[in-house]
Each structure stands twice: as C-alpha cells, then as structure tokens.
Design a protein around this motif. Structure first.
Motif, PDB file in Angstrom:
ATOM      1  N   MET A  90      12.425  64.025  47.328  1.00  0.00           N
ATOM      2  CA  MET A  90      12.161  62.666  46.873  1.00  0.00           C
ATOM      3  C   MET A  90      13.495  62.011  46.520  1.00  0.00           C
ATOM      4  N   GLY A 186      11.609  56.865  48.208  1.00  0.00           N
ATOM      5  CA  GLY A 186      10.643  57.502  49.099  1.00  0.00           C
ATOM      6  C   GLY A 186      10.943  58.982  49.206  1.00  0.00           C
ATOM      7  N   TYR A 187      10.582  59.559  50.342  1.00  0.00           N
ATOM      8  CA  TYR A 187      10.925  60.961  50.549  1.00  0.00           C
ATOM      9  C   TYR A 187      11.615  61.120  51.897  1.00  0.00           C
ATOM     10  N   GLN A 210       8.748  55.477  52.676  1.00  0.00           N
ATOM     11  CA  GLN A 210       8.300  54.986  51.369  1.00  0.00           C
ATOM     12  C   GLN A 210       6.862  55.418  51.125  1.00  0.00           C
ATOM     13  N   LEU A 211       6.580  55.930  49.919  1.00  0.00           N
ATOM     14  CA  LEU A 211       5.245  56.413  49.584  1.00  0.00           C
ATOM     15  C   LEU A 211       4.530  55.560  48.542  1.00  0.00           C
ATOM     16  N   GLN A 212       5.178  54.561  48.006  1.00  0.00           N
ATOM     17  CA  GLN A 212       4.541  53.700  47.007  1.00  0.00           C
ATOM     18  C   GLN A 212       4.916  52.251  47.279  1.00  0.00           C
ATOM     19  N   ASN A 272       0.001  54.034  45.251  1.00  0.00           N
ATOM     20  CA  ASN A 272       0.140  55.491  45.390  1.00  0.00           C
ATOM     21  C   ASN A 272       1.203  55.992  44.419  1.00  0.00           C
ATOM     22  N   GLN A 274       1.515  58.397  42.323  1.00  0.00           N
ATOM     23  CA  GLN A 274       1.810  59.825  42.228  1.00  0.00           C
ATOM     24  C   GLN A 274       2.116  60.448  43.591  1.00  0.00           C
ATOM     25  N   PHE A 275       2.250  59.614  44.616  1.00  0.00           N
ATOM     26  CA  PHE A 275       2.615  60.076  45.962  1.00  0.00           C
ATOM     27  C   PHE A 275       1.614  61.095  46.510  1.00  0.00           C
ATOM     28  N   ARG A 276       0.339  60.962  46.146  1.00  0.00           N
ATOM     29  CA  ARG A 276      -0.657  61.925  46.615  1.00  0.00           C
ATOM     30  C   ARG A 276      -1.062  61.652  48.060  1.00  0.00           C
ATOM     31  N   ARG A 278      -0.362  60.837  51.758  1.00  0.00           N
ATOM     32  CA  ARG A 278       0.787  61.040  52.639  1.00  0.00           C
ATOM     33  C   ARG A 278       0.481  60.504  54.033  1.00  0.00           C
TER      34      ARG A 278
END
Length: 372
Positions: A90, A186-187, A210-212, A272, A274-276, A278
């Motif tokens: 992350m 992001g990750y 990006q996850l959120q 999102n 908590q990045f749950r 994907r």
C-alpha cells in the motif's frame, strides 16, 4: 387381477396421503372408530404477513474495477539504483517507488547554484554602483549618460539573477525526478523494473491502482437500458463477503452495446475505506427501478424448506388451527425488509403467519397464540 393401464384407487389415495404428510398436510385427530380425546393446543407466536409496494428490482452481475490506475514512468532517463516497493504494497501519494542514478543531476544542480550565487553577487555590486552614480548625478560630478550606463548594468544583473534562479529550479526538479513517486494513494499492482536496469521516460516502472473509492461495472441486457438512469440505487453482494451488502447508485451508463453479449455496462462508484473490495471481484447487483410492485413479506424463521420436495411452506392461523400454505420465496440478498423473506406466491398479505414451534405443527393442529 388388474387390467393393463389401470392403477388401483386405493394406491392413488395412499400416495397422495404420503405426499401431504411430507408437506405437513396431515391431521392427528379424527378417523373412524370411537371418539378420540381432542389434542391439547400448541402455543405459538404469529405475526401478520405484510403486503407492501416496493421498487421493482433488476438483477445482474458484474465485477469490481479501479476508478483510477496508472503505469508510472520516470521523467528522466537513467539507471535504476534502488527500488522501494513490492507488488501488493500500500502506498500514499508521493511515496517513493524507485530511484534513478542522479550523479549528473547533482553535479548540474551544484553548477547552477554556483552560477546563481555569482549572479546575485554581481547584481548587488551593480546596484550599489548605480546608486552611487545616481548620487553623483545629483551633485553634478557625473553626466546623465554615465549614470544611465550603470543603471542599465544593474538591470541586466537583475535579469541574470532571474535566469540563474530558473536554472536552479530546473536542476532541482531534475534531481527530484530521479526519485519516481506514486501519483496517488493505492496499492502496487506490479513493479516492472529492478536495480541496474536502464530506463527512459517511456518505461513504466510500476503500476498503481487506487482502491478508495472503487467502481462496480455491471453488465445489463441492452433491452433493459430504457429502464435505467443515473442516480438509481443499487445493492451489491459478492461471494468474497457472504451475507454482506454494499450500497451505491448508478453513476454512469455506457451507451455502447457489446456486439457479442448484447449488453451495456452500468457503473456505480462505491466507498471502500478499508480496501476490502478489490478489482476483479465478482459481484451480483440488484438495481431498484422507478417501477413499483406489490410483494408480501414474512419473517425468515416462519418459512420451512423441504429439500426433498424442493418446496417451501408456512403455517397460518385459521379458526384456531394451523394450516399449511405452500409458498414461493425469494431469498436472494437485497430484500427490502431485513429479517424478512419475500413471498412471491402463496400469500396475499394479512394472514397470521406462525413463527415458533414449527417442528410441533401439522396441518389442522390446534394452536393458541402467545401474547409475547
């Protein structure tokens, strides 16, 4: 002897009785012979089946996708001397990803800084001379042309300082660019270089996702497109988190129809934190349309399912007795009333549905309602 093609009436009656017994259609009172003692009533809890008008739901499937992703490339050419991240890490906006050899940039910055310092010193001297000649002009010791010459030299020295300052800024930026950083939080989906490789400004060094937030991309049959619009609410479920619901609204409708699937893509942006969720996760969506329909809801615990007969049933109270109703139910996620099951046939609403002691009941059993 039985004639071919016939079936005894007594056998048919027995089979029907057995089937009714499986569904709860049996009575433990009555029959031929002497009068039997009336069985005691069973105490039960019951509540009314609720008839309600709810939005029509359109079901579809899709997958989670990133709202933003980037293949990050350096802004300078050079050799990779250090890597800072691995796939799956992350990162925040500005997190270093890799560092490029910066000897030339450091040397150039030192040269430009020295040139700037010299330009500043020259400007100070030129301004002091221009001020001295301005005072001499007042006393008549120098001509105006001599003063104007020193004044022009001071102005040129000031311009040289501005040019040198800009050169320092460029050299500083080149040195900063030797460290390639993440453009957003992001990750790390991939890191495509290792230490020792030579890279150019067209060489991706890492992929950042990006996850959120994230977005759901849902496949909708093209013939349903007229029922959709931006802003419609929807719920999403995924096998990755059984029983959980994620809520959003339609944020975009792609007008293009896929020629192979004859479907359009509907998008919904989802928080999102908590990045749950994907990218790539499978989702099942239920879109709440503008149209309305009338449905009946009963408590989940009131419905009994018989897997052998593949049928669901409930008991309702009629004249102090439990009566079986075979029903069709929709147990898919996204019910309008949490804790209730949507009955699509078998009830009309208002029936008193029993929700306790179901294992003791049978069709015709005497019951008394609990006041709890």
């Amino acid at each position: 002897m039985l004639r071919a093609g016939t079936f005894p009436v007594w056998a048919t009656v027995c089979l029907l009785a057995a089937g009714c017994d499986r569904l709860g259609f049996r009575s433990r009172a009555g029959g031929d012979g002497p009068a039997q003692k009336q069985p005691e009533s069973i105490e039960v809890s019951a509540s009314a089946a609720i008839a309600q008008t709810v939005p029509e739901r359109l079901r579809a499937t899709g997958s989670i996708a990133a709202v933003r992703s980037a293949n990050v490339a350096p802004e300078v050419n050079g050799r990779i001397v250090e890597t800072y991240v691995e796939p799956g890490d992350m990162v925040q906006s500005g997190t270093p990803l890799v560092r490029i050899q910066s000897d030339d940039a450091e040397q150039r910055l030192a040269q430009e800084q020295a040139a700037y310092n010299e330009a500043v010193a020259n400007e100070r001297f030129a301004m002091a001379e221009a001020e001295r000649y301005r005072n001499l002009l007042k006393t008549g010791d120098v001509s105006r042309s001599e003063y104007e010459r020193f004044k022009a030299q001071a102005e040129a020295a000031g311009a040289a300082v501005a040019t040198a300052r800009a050169a320092v800024a460029i050299a500083q930026r080149e040195l900063r660019n030797a460290v390639v950083r993440s453009p957003f939080a992001g990750y790390v989906a991939a890191r495509s270089v290792t230490a020792g490789e030579f890279v150019s400004t067209t060489t991706p060094v890492a992929a950042i996702v990006q996850l959120q937030p994230v977005k759901a991309q849902i496949q909708i049959p093209a013939f349903e497109a007229a029922r959709l619009r931006q802003g419609l609410s929807l719920t999403l479920g995924t096998p990755s988190f059984p029983g959980e619901q994620f809520r959003g609204t339609i944020t975009a409708l792609n007008p293009n129809v896929n020629p192979e699937s004859r479907a359009i893509v509907v998008e919904s942006e989802l928080p999102n934190p908590q990045f749950r969720l994907r990218p790539g996760m499978f989702v099942e969506a239920q879109i709440l349309l503008d149209e309305q329909r009338r449905v009946v809801f009963v408590p989940e615990e009131a419905v009994v399912y018989d897997p052998d007969l593949d049928a669901s049933r409930v008991f309702v109270v009629e004249d102090g007795a439990a009566r079986v109703r075979v029903v069709e139910v929709d147990r898919r996620p996204g019910a309008a009333r949490p804790g209730f099951v949507e009955v699509t046939s078998g009830l009309v609403g208002g029936e008193m549905v029993i929700r306790s002691n179901l294992d003791e009941l049978y069709d015709g059993a005497r019951v008394r309602r609990s006041h709890l």
